[in-house]
Design a protein around this motif. Structure first.
Motif, PDB file in Angstrom:
ATOM      1  N   HIS A   1     -14.412  63.547  21.799  1.00 52.02           N
ATOM      2  CA  HIS A   1     -15.126  63.275  22.511  1.00 52.02           C
ATOM      3  C   HIS A   1     -15.743  64.533  23.533  1.00 52.02           C
ATOM      4  CE1 HIS A   1     -12.450  60.107  25.359  1.00 52.02           C
ATOM      5  NE2 HIS A   1     -11.561  60.586  24.610  1.00 52.02           N
ATOM      6  N   LYS A   2     -15.619  65.680  22.945  1.00 54.50           N
ATOM      7  CA  LYS A   2     -16.869  66.912  23.752  1.00 54.50           C
ATOM      8  C   LYS A   2     -17.605  66.533  22.870  1.00 54.50           C
ATOM      9  CE  LYS A   2     -12.624  70.422  24.731  1.00 54.50           C
ATOM     10  NZ  LYS A   2     -12.610  71.210  23.935  1.00 54.50           N
ATOM     11  N   ARG A   3     -17.748  66.238  21.524  1.00 54.38           N
ATOM     12  CA  ARG A   3     -18.175  66.019  20.664  1.00 54.38           C
ATOM     13  C   ARG A   3     -19.082  64.569  20.708  1.00 54.38           C
ATOM     14  NH1 ARG A   3     -18.077  69.268  14.453  1.00 54.38           N
ATOM     15  NH2 ARG A   3     -16.296  70.494  16.039  1.00 54.38           N
ATOM     16  N   HIS A   4     -18.701  63.525  20.801  1.00 51.94           N
ATOM     17  CA  HIS A   4     -18.952  62.553  21.589  1.00 51.94           C
ATOM     18  C   HIS A   4     -18.673  61.845  23.235  1.00 51.94           C
ATOM     19  CE1 HIS A   4     -20.343  57.974  21.319  1.00 51.94           C
ATOM     20  NE2 HIS A   4     -20.400  57.789  20.295  1.00 51.94           N
ATOM     21  N   PRO A   5     -20.177  61.967  23.981  1.00 55.36           N
ATOM     22  CA  PRO A   5     -20.003  62.469  25.561  1.00 55.36           C
ATOM     23  C   PRO A   5     -20.447  60.307  25.241  1.00 55.36           C
ATOM     24  CG  PRO A   5     -22.080  63.633  24.517  1.00 55.36           C
ATOM     25  CD  PRO A   5     -21.402  63.425  23.723  1.00 55.36           C
ATOM     26  N   GLY A   6     -20.473  59.824  24.737  1.00 56.60           N
ATOM     27  CA  GLY A   6     -20.176  58.637  25.536  1.00 56.60           C
ATOM     28  C   GLY A   6     -18.646  57.597  24.902  1.00 56.60           C
ATOM     29  N   LEU A   7     -18.305  58.510  23.741  1.00 56.68           N
ATOM     30  CA  LEU A   7     -16.399  58.095  23.326  1.00 56.68           C
ATOM     31  C   LEU A   7     -16.084  56.894  24.988  1.00 56.68           C
ATOM     32  CD1 LEU A   7     -15.519  57.890  20.921  1.00 56.68           C
ATOM     33  CD2 LEU A   7     -14.081  59.659  21.318  1.00 56.68           C
ATOM     34  N   ILE A   8     -15.360  56.506  24.574  1.00 58.15           N
ATOM     35  CA  ILE A   8     -14.043  55.958  25.255  1.00 58.15           C
ATOM     36  C   ILE A   8     -12.491  55.677  24.229  1.00 58.15           C
ATOM     37  CG2 ILE A   8     -15.329  54.390  26.625  1.00 58.15           C
ATOM     38  CD1 ILE A   8     -14.830  52.146  25.270  1.00 58.15           C
ATOM     39  N   SER A   9     -11.768  55.870  24.685  1.00 58.60           N
ATOM     40  CA  SER A   9     -10.430  56.095  24.272  1.00 58.60           C
ATOM     41  C   SER A   9      -8.902  55.026  25.450  1.00 58.60           C
ATOM     42  CB  SER A   9     -10.114  57.568  23.453  1.00 58.60           C
ATOM     43  OG  SER A   9      -9.303  58.373  24.926  1.00 58.60           O
ATOM     44  N   ALA A  10      -8.584  55.071  23.791  1.00 56.59           N
ATOM     45  CA  ALA A  10      -7.188  54.195  25.030  1.00 56.59           C
ATOM     46  C   ALA A  10      -5.896  54.349  23.887  1.00 56.59           C
ATOM     47  CB  ALA A  10      -7.224  53.248  24.806  1.00 56.59           C
ATOM     48  N   GLU A  11      -5.532  55.190  24.457  1.00 57.57           N
ATOM     49  CA  GLU A  11      -3.662  55.320  24.030  1.00 57.57           C
ATOM     50  C   GLU A  11      -2.649  53.978  24.028  1.00 57.57           C
ATOM     51  OE1 GLU A  11      -2.002  59.325  23.914  1.00 57.57           O
ATOM     52  OE2 GLU A  11      -0.582  58.910  25.212  1.00 57.57           O
ATOM     53  N   VAL A  12      -2.117  54.060  23.293  1.00 57.44           N
ATOM     54  CA  VAL A  12      -1.050  52.842  22.533  1.00 57.44           C
ATOM     55  C   VAL A  12       0.436  53.328  22.948  1.00 57.44           C
ATOM     56  CG1 VAL A  12      -0.252  50.268  21.892  1.00 57.44           C
ATOM     57  CG2 VAL A  12      -3.003  51.435  21.523  1.00 57.44           C
ATOM     58  N   PRO A  13       1.024  53.409  23.950  1.00 53.59           N
ATOM     59  CA  PRO A  13       2.663  53.353  24.333  1.00 53.59           C
ATOM     60  C   PRO A  13       3.382  52.987  22.802  1.00 53.59           C
ATOM     61  CG  PRO A  13       1.934  51.623  25.747  1.00 53.59           C
ATOM     62  CD  PRO A  13       1.014  52.122  25.358  1.00 53.59           C
ATOM     63  N   ASP A  14       4.423  53.355  23.127  1.00 55.33           N
ATOM     64  CA  ASP A  14       4.902  53.095  21.362  1.00 55.33           C
ATOM     65  C   ASP A  14       4.538  52.988  20.712  1.00 55.33           C
ATOM     66  OD1 ASP A  14       7.255  53.579  23.670  1.00 55.33           O
ATOM     67  OD2 ASP A  14       7.349  51.324  24.776  1.00 55.33           O
ATOM     68  N   ARG A  15       3.596  53.379  20.431  1.00 55.56           N
ATOM     69  CA  ARG A  15       3.121  53.267  19.007  1.00 55.56           C
ATOM     70  C   ARG A  15       2.754  54.416  18.265  1.00 55.56           C
ATOM     71  NH1 ARG A  15       4.772  48.843  19.523  1.00 55.56           N
ATOM     72  NH2 ARG A  15       4.117  46.975  20.006  1.00 55.56           N
ATOM     73  N   GLY A  16       3.361  54.128  16.553  1.00 57.93           N
ATOM     74  CA  GLY A  16       2.391  55.361  15.805  1.00 57.93           C
ATOM     75  C   GLY A  16       1.705  55.515  15.339  1.00 57.93           C
ATOM     76  N   HIS A  17       1.522  55.510  13.628  1.00 61.17           N
ATOM     77  CA  HIS A  17       0.370  55.336  12.983  1.00 61.17           C
ATOM     78  C   HIS A  17       0.657  54.182  12.694  1.00 61.17           C
ATOM     79  CE1 HIS A  17      -2.973  55.968  10.607  1.00 61.17           C
ATOM     80  NE2 HIS A  17      -2.868  56.006   9.953  1.00 61.17           N
ATOM     81  N   VAL A  18       0.209  52.958  12.029  1.00 62.64           N
ATOM     82  CA  VAL A  18      -0.650  52.737  13.010  1.00 62.64           C
ATOM     83  C   VAL A  18      -0.843  51.108  14.638  1.00 62.64           C
ATOM     84  CG1 VAL A  18      -3.194  53.310  11.819  1.00 62.64           C
ATOM     85  CG2 VAL A  18      -2.498  50.964  11.543  1.00 62.64           C
ATOM     86  N   PRO A  19      -1.605  51.026  15.306  1.00 62.79           N
ATOM     87  CA  PRO A  19      -1.136  50.046  16.273  1.00 62.79           C
ATOM     88  C   PRO A  19      -1.521  49.380  15.583  1.00 62.79           C
ATOM     89  CG  PRO A  19      -2.282  52.174  17.034  1.00 62.79           C
ATOM     90  CD  PRO A  19      -2.498  52.604  15.941  1.00 62.79           C
ATOM     91  N   PHE A  20      -0.941  48.182  16.467  1.00 64.51           N
ATOM     92  CA  PHE A  20      -0.684  46.389  15.093  1.00 64.51           C
ATOM     93  C   PHE A  20      -2.212  45.329  16.365  1.00 64.51           C
ATOM     94  CE2 PHE A  20       3.345  46.842  15.850  1.00 64.51           C
ATOM     95  CZ  PHE A  20       4.204  46.910  14.164  1.00 64.51           C
ATOM     96  N   LEU A  21      -2.802  46.226  17.073  1.00 62.69           N
ATOM     97  CA  LEU A  21      -4.165  45.552  17.892  1.00 62.69           C
ATOM     98  C   LEU A  21      -3.877  44.759  18.299  1.00 62.69           C
ATOM     99  CD1 LEU A  21      -6.685  46.035  14.611  1.00 62.69           C
ATOM    100  CD2 LEU A  21      -6.496  47.851  16.583  1.00 62.69           C
ATOM    101  N   ASP A  22      -2.904  43.892  18.509  1.00 64.05           N
ATOM    102  CA  ASP A  22      -2.726  43.226  19.808  1.00 64.05           C
ATOM    103  C   ASP A  22      -1.972  43.787  20.594  1.00 64.05           C
ATOM    104  OD1 ASP A  22      -0.098  43.679  19.010  1.00 64.05           O
ATOM    105  OD2 ASP A  22       0.398  41.550  18.047  1.00 64.05           O
TER     106      ASP A  22
END
Length: 275
Positions: free
Chosen positions: A239-260
């Motif tokens: 986030h510091k290096r890409h000021p426009g970056l957006i992110s989301a954290e998916v609860p109860d998921r490890g590597h990797v979220p299923f994307l649904d």
């Protein structure tokens, strides 16, 4: 099945469905196009393109396993876009696919309208690397999809609490192929040797340099709450290096979220809308 031939004469499998805005989906290290089957029903309004990297899925194995590297795979992605006559696409990269997306940002930024990184960043947690190397190139011990589903649920449940056995069976079908002798890998086992030899040769590039090439490209990051690959400190630095970056954290998921998951789908749409 649809294939294209690379400049070094490898025959690679791809899918191309839907219409309108193109979304190139790049899978994880040992995965293939099937990895996006959970996402597919939610993006029917897009032109969804997937590719099996060389040595994975339906694509040709490479007799030179050292070609299983991010640079060659990113070049293959560009050759696929050229084959399809696409000047610019959004890229959704899961794990290894996210590293390829960053490499593309450094080499061909004009080809990327936006980028979504699924649980990966410029720093890979050593715990995650160790876990990956524990299974890469090793044949499954399960003989059936049902057995594999039970094994996946047992191993993955600490990082994926509440995921049903049915979902793990679907995942087993994505990862493994059923044969008369039991389950087998959907990729070239020599991928393990490639990773070990590349690491011994000190071939790991500075991934922060690649990530910073995304600064002028709409970018989003999906992180599994329990990820052992993308650490919270790394995401903070991103986030510091890409000021426009957006992110989301998916609860109860490890590597990797299923994307649904709702959080994943919401971030994907936000990034695509920002392009």
């Amino acid at each position: 099945m649809t294939f294209f031939t690379t400049s070094d004469d490898r025959r690679l499998y791809y899918t191309d469905t839907g219409s309108r805005a193109p979304l190139l989906c790049l899978a994880g290290l040992t995965r293939c196009s099937r990895d996006f089957s959970f996402l597919a029903p939610h993006v029917t309004d897009l032109r969804m393109i997937t590719m099996d990297y060389r040595g994975r899925g339906e694509s040709d194995y490479d007799p030179d396993f050292m070609n299983y590297n991010i640079f060659r795979e990113s070049h293959d992605a560009i050759e696929l876009l050229d084959h399809l006559g696409l000047d610019r696409v959004a890229v959704l990269g899961t794990s290894r696919g996210g590293l390829i997306a960053m490499a593309l940002a450094a080499s061909h930024p004009e080809r990327l309208s936006s980028v979504i990184l699924n649980d990966v960043g410029p720093v890979i947690d050593p715990v995650g690397i160790a876990k990956i190397m524990d299974y890469v190139g090793k044949q499954p011990v399960s003989n059936t999809y049902d057995e594999a589903a039970q094994a996946l649920q047992y191993v993955m449940s600490p990082h994926f609490p509440g995921v049903t056995l049915e979902r793990w069976r679907q995942q087993a079908e994505i990862q493994f192929e059923q044969t008369e002798d039991g389950l087998t890998l959907r990729y070239d086992p020599a991928l393990r040797t490639a990773l070990l030899d590349q690491a011994a040769a000190g071939a790991t590039p500075d991934l922060w340099m690649f990530f910073e090439a995304l600064r002028d490209i709409p970018t989003g990051v999906i992180r599994g709450e329990n990820s052992d690959v993308l650490g919270k400190d790394t995401l903070t630095e991103m986030h510091k290096r890409h000021p426009g970056l957006i992110s989301a954290e998916v609860p109860d998921r490890g590597h990797v979220p299923f994307l649904d998951e709702p959080q994943s789908l919401d971030l994907i749409r936000k990034v695509l809308d920002a392009a």
